[in-house]
Design an enzyme around this catalytic site. Structure first.
Site, PDB file in Angstrom:
ATOM      1  N   LYS A 177       0.857  -1.197   0.000  1.00 10.50           N
ATOM      2  CA  LYS A 177       0.000   0.000   0.000  1.00 10.50           C
ATOM      3  C   LYS A 177       0.891   1.245   0.000  1.00 10.50           C
ATOM      4  O   LYS A 177       1.492   1.586   1.011  1.00 10.50           O
ATOM      5  CB  LYS A 177      -0.930   0.035   1.214  1.00 10.50           C
ATOM      6  CG  LYS A 177      -2.030   1.080   0.983  1.00 10.50           C
ATOM      7  CD  LYS A 177      -2.452   1.857   2.181  1.00 10.50           C
ATOM      8  CE  LYS A 177      -1.631   3.016   2.609  1.00 10.50           C
ATOM      9  NZ  LYS A 177      -1.677   4.220   1.757  1.00 10.50           N
ATOM     10  N   GLY A 230       7.429   5.399   7.642  1.00 14.73           N
ATOM     11  CA  GLY A 230       6.590   6.589   7.753  1.00 14.73           C
ATOM     12  C   GLY A 230       6.814   7.270   9.087  1.00 14.73           C
ATOM     13  O   GLY A 230       7.893   7.161   9.679  1.00 14.73           O
ATOM     14  N   GLU A 252      10.487   1.818  10.016  1.00 14.38           N
ATOM     15  CA  GLU A 252      11.509   2.816   9.662  1.00 14.38           C
ATOM     16  C   GLU A 252      10.834   4.168   9.820  1.00 14.38           C
ATOM     17  O   GLU A 252       9.932   4.511   9.042  1.00 14.38           O
ATOM     18  CB  GLU A 252      11.968   2.642   8.208  1.00 14.38           C
ATOM     19  CG  GLU A 252      12.656   1.330   7.898  1.00 14.38           C
ATOM     20  CD  GLU A 252      14.038   1.225   8.495  1.00 14.38           C
ATOM     21  OE1 GLU A 252      14.533   2.210   9.081  1.00 14.38           O
ATOM     22  OE2 GLU A 252      14.615   0.137   8.392  1.00 14.38           O
ATOM     23  N   CYS A 286      14.483  11.017   5.726  1.00 15.74           N
ATOM     24  CA  CYS A 286      14.691  10.825   7.155  1.00 15.74           C
ATOM     25  C   CYS A 286      16.170  10.845   7.541  1.00 15.74           C
ATOM     26  O   CYS A 286      16.512  11.173   8.668  1.00 15.74           O
ATOM     27  CB  CYS A 286      14.080   9.498   7.552  1.00 15.74           C
ATOM     28  SG  CYS A 286      14.533   8.199   6.398  1.00 15.74           S
ATOM     29  N   GLU A 387      11.420  16.967  13.348  1.00 12.73           N
ATOM     30  CA  GLU A 387      11.658  16.675  11.944  1.00 12.73           C
ATOM     31  C   GLU A 387      10.836  17.640  11.083  1.00 12.73           C
ATOM     32  O   GLU A 387       9.614  17.649  11.152  1.00 12.73           O
ATOM     33  CB  GLU A 387      11.257  15.234  11.644  1.00 12.73           C
ATOM     34  CG  GLU A 387      11.659  14.796  10.261  1.00 12.73           C
ATOM     35  CD  GLU A 387      11.357  13.329  10.019  1.00 12.73           C
ATOM     36  OE1 GLU A 387      10.236  12.880  10.339  1.00 12.73           O
ATOM     37  OE2 GLU A 387      12.241  12.630   9.498  1.00 12.73           O
TER      38      GLU A 387
HETATM   39  P1  NDP Z   1       2.927   8.588   7.188  1.00 13.46           P
HETATM   40  O1  NDP Z   1       3.180   7.865   8.453  1.00 13.46           O
HETATM   41  O2  NDP Z   1       1.921   9.674   7.179  1.00 13.46           O
HETATM   42  O3  NDP Z   1       2.448   7.578   6.054  1.00 13.46           O
HETATM   43  C1  NDP Z   1       3.188   6.438   5.735  1.00 13.46           C
HETATM   44  C2  NDP Z   1       2.253   5.393   5.188  1.00 13.46           C
HETATM   45  O4  NDP Z   1       1.367   4.957   6.227  1.00 13.46           O
HETATM   46  C3  NDP Z   1       1.341   5.899   4.067  1.00 13.46           C
HETATM   47  O5  NDP Z   1       1.185   4.875   3.106  1.00 13.46           O
HETATM   48  C4  NDP Z   1       0.057   6.175   4.792  1.00 13.46           C
HETATM   49  O6  NDP Z   1      -1.082   6.196   3.987  1.00 13.46           O
HETATM   50  C5  NDP Z   1       0.034   5.015   5.760  1.00 13.46           C
HETATM   51  N1  NDP Z   1      -0.883   5.181   6.868  1.00 13.46           N
HETATM   52  C6  NDP Z   1      -1.393   6.331   7.396  1.00 13.46           C
HETATM   53  N2  NDP Z   1      -2.238   6.052   8.417  1.00 13.46           N
HETATM   54  C7  NDP Z   1      -2.260   4.702   8.544  1.00 13.46           C
HETATM   55  C8  NDP Z   1      -2.950   3.804   9.420  1.00 13.46           C
HETATM   56  N3  NDP Z   1      -3.783   4.234  10.367  1.00 13.46           N
HETATM   57  N4  NDP Z   1      -2.730   2.487   9.276  1.00 13.46           N
HETATM   58  C9  NDP Z   1      -1.881   2.023   8.318  1.00 13.46           C
HETATM   59  N5  NDP Z   1      -1.239   2.816   7.448  1.00 13.46           N
HETATM   60  C10 NDP Z   1      -1.411   4.142   7.562  1.00 13.46           C
HETATM   61  O7  NDP Z   1       4.329   9.076   6.689  1.00 13.46           O
HETATM   62  P2  NDP Z   1       4.613   9.945   5.396  1.00 13.46           P
HETATM   63  O8  NDP Z   1       4.057   9.297   4.172  1.00 13.46           O
HETATM   64  O9  NDP Z   1       4.202  11.325   5.724  1.00 13.46           O
HETATM   65  O10 NDP Z   1       6.185   9.815   5.253  1.00 13.46           O
HETATM   66  C11 NDP Z   1       7.063  10.711   5.841  1.00 13.46           C
HETATM   67  C12 NDP Z   1       7.657  10.077   7.064  1.00 13.46           C
HETATM   68  O11 NDP Z   1       8.348   8.893   6.734  1.00 13.46           O
HETATM   69  C13 NDP Z   1       8.668  10.977   7.718  1.00 13.46           C
HETATM   70  O12 NDP Z   1       8.451  11.077   9.092  1.00 13.46           O
HETATM   71  C14 NDP Z   1       9.993  10.272   7.458  1.00 13.46           C
HETATM   72  O13 NDP Z   1      10.972  10.508   8.385  1.00 13.46           O
HETATM   73  C15 NDP Z   1       9.599   8.857   7.392  1.00 13.46           C
HETATM   74  N6  NDP Z   1      10.545   8.117   6.602  1.00 13.46           N
HETATM   75  C16 NDP Z   1      11.417   7.270   7.237  1.00 13.46           C
HETATM   76  C17 NDP Z   1      12.355   6.582   6.531  1.00 13.46           C
HETATM   77  C18 NDP Z   1      13.280   5.626   7.224  1.00 13.46           C
HETATM   78  O14 NDP Z   1      13.832   4.787   6.571  1.00 13.46           O
HETATM   79  N7  NDP Z   1      13.470   5.699   8.521  1.00 13.46           N
HETATM   80  C19 NDP Z   1      12.483   6.715   5.077  1.00 13.46           C
HETATM   81  C20 NDP Z   1      11.510   7.601   4.523  1.00 13.46           C
HETATM   82  C21 NDP Z   1      10.588   8.274   5.276  1.00 13.46           C
HETATM   83  P3  NDP Z   1      -1.676   7.630   3.522  1.00 13.46           P
HETATM   84  O15 NDP Z   1      -0.632   8.206   2.668  1.00 13.46           O
HETATM   85  O16 NDP Z   1      -2.905   7.328   2.792  1.00 13.46           O
HETATM   86  O17 NDP Z   1      -1.918   8.437   4.767  1.00 13.46           O
END
Ligand code: NDP
Length: 493
Positions: A177, A230, A252, A286, A387
């Site tokens: 997803k 995320g 992550e 990140c 962040e």
């Molecule tokens: P989010 O946590 O908002 O979203 C990540 C994913 O989770 C999306 O596909 C999102 O869907 C989904 N999601 C949201 N709510 C739920 C739920 N209740 N249950 C299951 N899935 C859900 O993160 P971002 O997309 O905003 O990404 C940015 C973040 O990712 C930053 O904080 C960054 O630091 C982190 N990141 C970390 C990395 C690492 O390797 N440590 C690498 C890259 C990013 P939807 O989009 O529809 O909300």
């Protein structure tokens, strides 16, 4: 849009199907603020279908295929992927606005990730355990089952490569997803798995809303594991949602990486790395060195170098190969970045350059922001703690090793860190004491398939890539075989 990919169907059970619940939604190009393509949108019933297909594939063909054939399929896929780098980069750039020169460079390396995981598929042996003569004890390793891969918008194809490569090599099947802002490239990826000849249901792709499609994936009793990249807040929600099914999770999450420059460093190289890292992906990664810790004797020189370099960053349309930095990936991220500029000024940091939305001709409708530098930042300020995920460098002065380490460790995060020093002993001393999953010494953001990646503290659980990257997708079974076949009667006397 490249001709060979279309995005208005979900990929479930080897078929391109219309969504049962969600229909189709426009995907927004952040460089123009306008839709650029229609993407299929799945809901709960679509996730249920995808999980059923993944379960059937796991219990059927995928489990029975010998590991070297899994590896061969992954290699075939990797070779196909390598031929489509330009098309994939264009799709990802249309979705998230990343400068295409960066997208191509990043996506150009992904085939090697899949090759790396393929090379591990038939080497997942267990071990024999030394015992007395009465038993033979050994372990075997088994795929956990159906994996839910949930990815973010900044690096959709990279996150998919790390998760799917490892899961498939381990023998799992996957429902992917992608994030709602960047769903298209994951559907393009599905097309390649289809073309490579993966059995139906091994890989399924269902874009949809996180709280609907993502949450259903997490709660589904047939999903054995969630591999998530995320935000920390989303990870906590996932843990709660997955509690009833005891779903395994790896996370992550975010970071606020310290990039430490000691006065004895090769300053030109350190500045190359620190400025490059501040503005790569428009600040939306990140692991970027968003906190630049600079030893006081060279602080003013580094501030000046940042100011000068910011003026050389070519911000522009991301599909133009000359562009260094594209827009922020979506409107909310632009607003968030600008709000942190205001927070930084309010906290008393000195805005050296940047900080504004770009409204010049051709860019005014997109989510473009200037490369930004704050000086005079102290470790406790919010721009040094939280962040931002925008092209905002916070330059923090320090005196000596102890203070550098204290500042580096003084955030909730612990994903990555970098340090620059000409003193090898100091480099080892400091690297050993930094609380982070990865430390780069006299280099930065060196990330490869074979090097484990992941965070400590609020930056996550588990590792991706490296040999360790397969562990979360495997269970260990211990088998103990008696060599005598005898078992004493416990009630004989
Ligand atoms: P989010 O946590 O908002 O979203 C990540 C994913 O989770 C999306 O596909 C999102 O869907 C989904 N999601 C949201 N709510 C739920 C739920 N209740 N249950 C299951 N899935 C859900 O993160 P971002 O997309 O905003 O990404 C940015 C973040 O990712 C930053 O904080 C960054 O630091 C982190 N990141 C970390 C990395 C690492 O390797 N440590 C690498 C890259 C990013 P939807 O989009 O529809 O909300």
């Amino acid at each position: 849009m490249p001709d060979s990919f279309r995005f208005d169907r979900l990929f479930i059970g080897g078929e391109w199907v219309e969504p049962l619940d969600g229909g189709v939604r426009p995907s927004i190009d952040p460089a123009t603020g306008a839709p650029w393509g229609d993407v299929a949108w799945g809901g709960e019933r679509d996730v249920d279908r995808a999980v059923a297909a993944a379960k059937e594939a796991f219990e059927g063909p995928w489990r029975k295929i010998p590991p070297w054939e899994r590896a061969a399929l992954l290699r075939k896929f990797a070779d196909l992927y390598a031929t489509r780098v330009d098309a994939l980069a264009e799709i990802e750039t249309r979705d998230n606005g990343r400068a295409v020169r960066e997208s191509r460079g990043d996506i150009g390396m992904h085939a090697q990730y899949y090759h790396w995981f393929a090379s591990l598929a038939d080497k997942l042996g267990g071990r024999t355990i030394p015992m007395d003569d009465s038993v033979h004890a050994f372990t075997t390793r088994h795929p956990v089952g159906v994996v839910g891969a949930i990815t973010p918008w900044n690096v959709p194809l990279m996150a998919a490569a790390w998760k799917l490569g490892a899961a498939l090599a381990a023998g799992c099947t996957v429902v992917l997803k992608p994030a709602e802002q960047t769903p298209a490239s994951s559907l393009a990826l599905a097309r390649l798995f289809d073309e490579a000849g993966f059995p139906p249901g091994v890989v399924n792709v269902v874009p949809g809303d996180g709280p609907v499609a993502g949450a259903r994936l997490v709660a589904h009793p047939d999903v054995a594991k969630i591999s998530f990249t995320g935000e920390g807040a989303t990870a906590k929600t996932i843990l709660k949602t997955g509690a009833d099914t005891l779903t395994r999770c790896t996370f992550e999450l975010g970071g606020k990486a310290p990039h430490i420059i000691f006065a004895d460093a090769d300053l030109d190289q350190a500045i190359n790395a620190a400025t490059g890292s501040a503005w790569a992906l428009c600040g939306q990664s990140c692991a970027l060195g968003s906190r630049v810790l600079v030893e006081r004797p060279v602080y003013d020189r580094v501030v000046e170098a940042f100011r000068e370099r910011a003026g050389r960053v070519r911000v522009g349309m991301p599909l133009d190969p000359a562009t260094h930095m594209g827009p922020q990936a979506h409107r909310q991220q632009l607003d968030k970045t600008l709000s942190y500029v205001a927070i930084g000024r309010g906290e008393g940091a000195e805005l050296v350059t940047g900080g504004a939305r770009i409204d010049r001709d051709g860019l005014a409708d997109g989510y473009f922001v200037e490369p930004t530098v704050f000086a005079g930042v102290s470790a406790a300020m919010r721009i040094a703690q939280e962040e931002i995920f925008g092209p905002v460098a916070a330059l923090i002065p320090f005196d000596g090793e102890e203070e550098a380490i204290a500042i580096a460790n003084a955030t909730p995060y612990g994903l990555a860190a970098g340090l620059w020093s000409g003193d090898t002993g100091r480099a080892h001393r400091v690297a050993a004491r930094i609380e982070a999953g990865m430390v780069w010494v006299n280099t930065y953001r060196y990330i490869r398939w074979s090097t484990p990646y992941g965070g400590v503290k609020a930056s996550g659980w588990g590792r991706e890539n490296g040999l360790e990257g397969l562990d979360p997708f495997l269970e260990t079974k211990t088998t103990i075989v008696s060599t005598t076949g005898t078992f004493p009667d416990p009630f004989a006397s």
